[in-house]
Design an enzyme around this catalytic site. Structure first.
Site, mmCIF file in Angstrom:
data_model
loop_
_atom_site.group_PDB
_atom_site.id
_atom_site.type_symbol
_atom_site.label_atom_id
_atom_site.label_comp_id
_atom_site.label_asym_id
_atom_site.label_seq_id
_atom_site.Cartn_x
_atom_site.Cartn_y
_atom_site.Cartn_z
ATOM 1 N N ASP A 1 0.859 -1.184 0.000
ATOM 2 C CA ASP A 1 0.000 0.000 0.000
ATOM 3 C C ASP A 1 0.894 1.232 0.000
ATOM 4 O O ASP A 1 1.855 1.315 0.785
ATOM 5 C CB ASP A 1 -0.915 0.016 1.220
ATOM 6 C CG ASP A 1 -1.906 1.164 1.169
ATOM 7 O OD1 ASP A 1 -2.990 0.974 0.600
ATOM 8 O OD2 ASP A 1 -1.589 2.250 1.684
ATOM 9 N N ASN B 1 -2.472 12.825 -4.455
ATOM 10 C CA ASN B 1 -3.580 13.273 -5.302
ATOM 11 C C ASN B 1 -4.027 14.683 -4.937
ATOM 12 O O ASN B 1 -4.302 15.517 -5.813
ATOM 13 C CB ASN B 1 -4.761 12.311 -5.181
ATOM 14 C CG ASN B 1 -4.553 11.025 -5.948
ATOM 15 O OD1 ASN B 1 -3.832 10.992 -6.943
ATOM 16 N ND2 ASN B 1 -5.167 9.951 -5.488
ATOM 17 N N HIS C 1 -4.768 14.107 -9.666
ATOM 18 C CA HIS C 1 -4.961 12.678 -9.936
ATOM 19 C C HIS C 1 -4.103 12.186 -11.089
ATOM 20 O O HIS C 1 -3.738 11.006 -11.126
ATOM 21 C CB HIS C 1 -6.443 12.395 -10.217
ATOM 22 C CG HIS C 1 -7.310 12.505 -8.997
ATOM 23 N ND1 HIS C 1 -7.434 11.471 -8.095
ATOM 24 C CD2 HIS C 1 -8.071 13.518 -8.516
ATOM 25 C CE1 HIS C 1 -8.245 11.838 -7.106
ATOM 26 N NE2 HIS C 1 -8.641 13.069 -7.346
ATOM 27 N N ASP D 1 -1.864 8.920 -10.886
ATOM 28 C CA ASP D 1 -1.888 7.823 -11.853
ATOM 29 C C ASP D 1 -0.488 7.518 -12.361
ATOM 30 O O ASP D 1 -0.120 6.352 -12.554
ATOM 31 C CB ASP D 1 -2.793 8.174 -13.038
ATOM 32 C CG ASP D 1 -4.274 8.094 -12.696
ATOM 33 O OD1 ASP D 1 -4.605 7.605 -11.599
ATOM 34 O OD2 ASP D 1 -5.096 8.528 -13.526
ATOM 35 N N GLU E 1 -4.630 2.084 -4.491
ATOM 36 C CA GLU E 1 -3.168 2.175 -4.421
ATOM 37 C C GLU E 1 -2.552 0.922 -3.814
ATOM 38 O O GLU E 1 -1.416 0.942 -3.345
ATOM 39 C CB GLU E 1 -2.748 3.405 -3.610
ATOM 40 C CG GLU E 1 -3.135 3.406 -2.151
ATOM 41 C CD GLU E 1 -4.503 3.997 -1.874
ATOM 42 O OE1 GLU E 1 -4.724 4.431 -0.742
ATOM 43 O OE2 GLU E 1 -5.351 4.022 -2.796
#
Length: 297
Positions: free
Chosen positions: A176, A184, A189, A193, A219
């Site tokens: 994680d 973000n 975002h 990504d 994630e």
């Protein structure tokens, strides 16, 4: 939102493909914030095809990440070029972190416009290519090109009985990204990504050929380590943790540093897939709760 696609874009579904379209260049949506548009096919039979947020474009992408007039595709001497129209967030081809101004597309290239990723299909076997993409979309995460959660379950369903049957070790790592929401919130975002794609590539390169890496969701990632006991899995996990912590992810001229927390678990006699997941997830939670950027097993 979905109606913008339907009104402004010529779209062909899998069950609507006609012989007259075979051989025509097209873009297929393989990743998008709106799940209902995945797999949509945009035939490129005009001299110029525009892409943007505005409703007057040929391909409408109603997202704040996309400029009103973002990019256009131009047919030139039997080749197709993508041209960025001074967009705010840039236009990208394949895994190149640098935005393109103008680029000749080749069969199989991935085109990223805002938070949508297209696959470019070209040639006389476009229909076969399209069917292959639709099949791969069922088992692959479009953003990272890793196995998706559905395929991860399938792989574990195969590996667990094999390990039980032959008395072999099997370990599972669950990753994680620490404080991913802040990435973000701070950078947007699109940068988030980019970090996910970069992390997937980094982990994939370090893992062994028989290991299987998948995007678990959001994630979170999972790695299946066949014939690997827990002590060895812990060593691999800590090497991966250290590798990520020392890596700088580049996105739109920004250098982003991230860390990961990792939970490691090994298969016990009579343990089910859900129990193995839960064990790895419990260890991941412990790693997050006790400081992050660490491995717990």
């Amino acid at each position: 939102m979905d109606s913008d696609y339907d009104i402004q874009t010529r779209v062909t579904g899998l069950d609507q493909m006609k012989l007259k379209h075979v051989g025509e260049d097209c873009l297929v949506v393989i990743h998008a914030p709106v799940q209902s548009v995945l797999g949509r096919r945009h035939v490129l039979n005009r001299p110029v095809t525009t892409i943007g947020r505005g409703r007057d474009n040929d391909i409408v992408l109603p997202s704040d990440c996309v400029s009103r007039k973002h990019a256009q595709l131009e047919h030139r001497s039997e080749a197709l070029y993508v041209v960025d129209l001074a967009s705010t967030n840039g236009t990208f081809v394949n895994d190149d972190a640098k935005a393109v101004k103008e680029h000749k597309l080749r069969r199989g290239d991935q085109l990223t416009v805002g938070d949508t990723i297209f696959k470019f299909l070209s040639g006389s076997d476009v229909e076969a290519q399209y069917h292959e993409i639709v099949f791969r979309m069922a088992i692959t995460d479009g953003l990272t090109n890793l196995s998706n959660r559905k395929q991860l379950d399938t792989l574990l369903t195969e590996e667990i009985p094999r390990a039980h049957r032959h008395g072999r070790e099997l370990s599972l790592l669950m990753f994680d990204i620490d404080h991913f929401k802040s990435i973000n919130d701070t950078y947007g975002h699109l940068t988030g990504d980019s970090v996910l794609r970069g992390l997937a590539s980094l982990l994939q390169k370090r893992l062994r050929p028989n290991d299987k890496l998948a995007r678990y969701g959001g994630e979170e990632f999972c790695a299946i380590l066949p014939e690997t006991a827990l002590p060895s899995a812990a060593i691999i996990a800590d090497e991966l943790r250290s590798l990520v912590a020392g890596h700088s992810f580049s996105s739109d001229g920004k250098e982003i540093r991230v860390t990961v927390s990792i939970g490691a678990a090994c298969l016990k006699p009579d343990m089910t897939m859900d129990q193995l997941y839960k064990c790895a997830d419990d260890m991941l939670y412990q790693a997050k709760r006790t400081g992050r950027n660490k491995v717990c097993l």
